[in-house]
Design a protein around this motif. Structure first.
Motif, mmCIF file in Angstrom:
data_model
loop_
_atom_site.group_PDB
_atom_site.id
_atom_site.type_symbol
_atom_site.label_atom_id
_atom_site.label_comp_id
_atom_site.label_asym_id
_atom_site.label_seq_id
_atom_site.Cartn_x
_atom_site.Cartn_y
_atom_site.Cartn_z
ATOM 1 N N ALA A 169 -39.802 26.714 58.820
ATOM 2 C CA ALA A 169 -40.327 26.033 57.625
ATOM 3 C C ALA A 169 -39.790 24.604 57.510
ATOM 4 C CB ALA A 169 -39.982 26.826 56.363
ATOM 5 N N PHE A 170 -38.608 24.338 58.044
ATOM 6 C CA PHE A 170 -38.020 23.002 57.941
ATOM 7 C C PHE A 170 -38.849 21.961 58.694
ATOM 8 C CE2 PHE A 170 -34.496 25.832 57.003
ATOM 9 C CZ PHE A 170 -33.985 25.257 55.848
ATOM 10 N N ALA A 171 -39.522 22.388 59.747
ATOM 11 C CA ALA A 171 -40.357 21.460 60.527
ATOM 12 C C ALA A 171 -41.607 21.045 59.762
ATOM 13 C CB ALA A 171 -40.744 22.098 61.856
ATOM 14 N N GLU A 172 -41.970 21.782 58.712
ATOM 15 C CA GLU A 172 -43.181 21.505 57.940
ATOM 16 C C GLU A 172 -42.919 20.749 56.644
ATOM 17 O OE1 GLU A 172 -45.164 25.243 57.342
ATOM 18 O OE2 GLU A 172 -45.701 25.409 59.442
ATOM 19 N N LEU A 173 -41.672 20.419 56.363
ATOM 20 C CA LEU A 173 -41.358 19.692 55.137
ATOM 21 C C LEU A 173 -41.949 18.284 55.183
ATOM 22 C CD1 LEU A 173 -37.617 20.700 54.676
ATOM 23 C CD2 LEU A 173 -39.567 21.467 53.300
ATOM 24 N N PRO A 174 -42.312 17.717 54.042
ATOM 25 C CA PRO A 174 -42.790 16.331 54.035
ATOM 26 C C PRO A 174 -41.750 15.409 54.671
ATOM 27 C CG PRO A 174 -43.131 17.348 51.887
ATOM 28 C CD PRO A 174 -42.307 18.313 52.702
ATOM 29 N N GLY A 175 -42.187 14.563 55.583
ATOM 30 C CA GLY A 175 -41.292 13.612 56.230
ATOM 31 C C GLY A 175 -40.427 14.192 57.329
ATOM 32 N N ALA A 176 -40.621 15.481 57.673
ATOM 33 C CA ALA A 176 -39.748 16.136 58.654
ATOM 34 C C ALA A 176 -39.973 15.601 60.067
ATOM 35 C CB ALA A 176 -39.964 17.647 58.636
ATOM 36 N N VAL A 177 -38.858 15.364 60.735
ATOM 37 C CA VAL A 177 -38.852 15.000 62.146
ATOM 38 C C VAL A 177 -37.795 15.885 62.796
ATOM 39 C CG1 VAL A 177 -38.438 13.168 63.836
ATOM 40 C CG2 VAL A 177 -39.436 12.602 61.614
ATOM 41 N N VAL A 178 -38.203 16.692 63.762
ATOM 42 C CA VAL A 178 -37.267 17.580 64.449
ATOM 43 C C VAL A 178 -36.671 16.810 65.625
ATOM 44 C CG1 VAL A 178 -37.011 19.764 65.683
ATOM 45 C CG2 VAL A 178 -38.584 19.605 63.733
ATOM 46 N N LEU A 179 -35.341 16.781 65.680
ATOM 47 C CA LEU A 179 -34.632 16.007 66.704
ATOM 48 C C LEU A 179 -33.628 16.870 67.450
ATOM 49 C CD1 LEU A 179 -33.834 12.844 64.540
ATOM 50 C CD2 LEU A 179 -35.592 13.040 66.316
ATOM 51 N N GLU A 180 -33.599 16.712 68.756
ATOM 52 C CA GLU A 180 -32.569 17.344 69.576
ATOM 53 C C GLU A 180 -31.271 16.565 69.396
ATOM 54 O OE1 GLU A 180 -32.836 20.058 71.498
ATOM 55 O OE2 GLU A 180 -34.991 20.339 71.196
ATOM 56 N N GLY A 181 -30.154 17.261 69.316
ATOM 57 C CA GLY A 181 -28.860 16.608 69.291
ATOM 58 C C GLY A 181 -28.470 15.945 67.978
ATOM 59 N N LEU A 182 -29.209 16.198 66.903
ATOM 60 C CA LEU A 182 -28.846 15.628 65.606
ATOM 61 C C LEU A 182 -27.517 16.191 65.123
ATOM 62 C CD1 LEU A 182 -29.591 13.902 63.105
ATOM 63 C CD2 LEU A 182 -30.792 15.903 62.223
ATOM 64 N N GLY A 183 -27.326 17.481 65.349
ATOM 65 C CA GLY A 183 -26.056 18.124 65.017
ATOM 66 C C GLY A 183 -25.202 18.234 66.265
ATOM 67 N N VAL A 184 -23.984 17.750 66.182
ATOM 68 C CA VAL A 184 -23.070 17.825 67.330
ATOM 69 C C VAL A 184 -21.888 18.716 66.957
ATOM 70 C CG1 VAL A 184 -23.768 15.609 68.310
ATOM 71 C CG2 VAL A 184 -21.932 15.668 66.649
ATOM 72 N N PRO A 185 -21.326 19.399 67.955
ATOM 73 C CA PRO A 185 -20.207 20.291 67.655
ATOM 74 C C PRO A 185 -19.054 19.559 66.973
ATOM 75 C CG PRO A 185 -20.979 20.619 69.897
ATOM 76 C CD PRO A 185 -21.690 19.402 69.368
ATOM 77 N N VAL A 186 -18.430 20.243 66.050
ATOM 78 C CA VAL A 186 -17.256 19.699 65.363
ATOM 79 C C VAL A 186 -16.086 19.781 66.338
ATOM 80 C CG1 VAL A 186 -15.695 19.973 63.412
ATOM 81 C CG2 VAL A 186 -18.136 20.426 63.128
ATOM 82 N N SER A 187 -15.418 18.653 66.536
ATOM 83 C CA SER A 187 -14.308 18.658 67.496
ATOM 84 C C SER A 187 -12.975 18.789 66.813
ATOM 85 C CB SER A 187 -14.322 17.409 68.355
ATOM 86 O OG SER A 187 -14.468 16.250 67.572
#
Length: 187
Positions: A169-187
């Motif tokens: 459902a998040f991909a269908e939100l107004p203005g949604a852009v799905v991106l690879e690597g937006l979230g990075v592991p917490v170091s």
């Protein structure tokens, strides 16, 4: 109704409890369209004192860390223009503000929006911001792993209560852009 994730026995379809949501979130639920029916957006009542991710997961179990997401508001600046955007990443990661976000927004500098800006611009409570109900002209950057998660726990617009939403459902939100690597592991 039992929630599909977590230990919540009080899940209800969000359209049945609009009065528990902030006005922008309630309006978005009322106007909901897309492949995921609105009644699959579930509301669960939670204690506002444990709304922050680390405390919430400690109370409800570490498994939720992989099934929850955070929505943070960022401000990208280029020249005199400032762009507000939302970033949705799994709770076990952090937003790649200076890489993926900066490049996507075309900004020279990106920072987390100050609390007053975030709550004023969203109409939501700090610590409960959700991508559902944000201003329609905002970019909503969503990490691909969130979309691939069957059910995602996220804020409800208030510190009290959470929403459980199918990840797609998040991909269908107004203005949604799905991106690879937006979230990075917490170091």
């Amino acid at each position: 109704m039992r929630a599909p994730i977590g230990d919540f026995d009080n899940a209800r379809p969000a359209p049945d409890c609009l009065e528990l949501l902030t006005e922008p979130v309630a309006a978005a639920v009322r106007a909901w369209q897309g492949a995921v029916p609105a009644d699959q957006l579930l509301y669960v009542d939670t204690d506002p004192e444990i709304a922050d991710t680390a405390v919430f997961v400690a109370h409800h179990g570490s498994r939720l860390l992989d099934e929850s997401a955070n929505c943070v508001i960022v401000a990208g600046k280029r020249g005199e223009a400032t762009t507000l955007a939302a970033c949705v990443v799994r709770s076990a990661t952090r937003v790649d503000v200076n890489g993926v976000v900066r490049r996507h927004l075309g900004s020279r500098k990106v920072r987390f929006a100050p609390m007053d800006t975030a709550i004023g611009a969203t109409g939501m409570e700090y610590g409960g911001v959700t991508p559902i109900g944000l201003p329609g002209d905002w970019p909503v950057l969503v990490d691909a792993t969130v979309v691939d998660t069957p059910w995602v726990l996220i804020g409800s617009g208030r510190r009290r209560g959470k929403l459980i939403v199918p990840g797609k459902a998040f991909a269908e939100l107004p203005g949604a852009v799905v991106l690879e690597g937006l979230g990075v592991p917490v170091s």
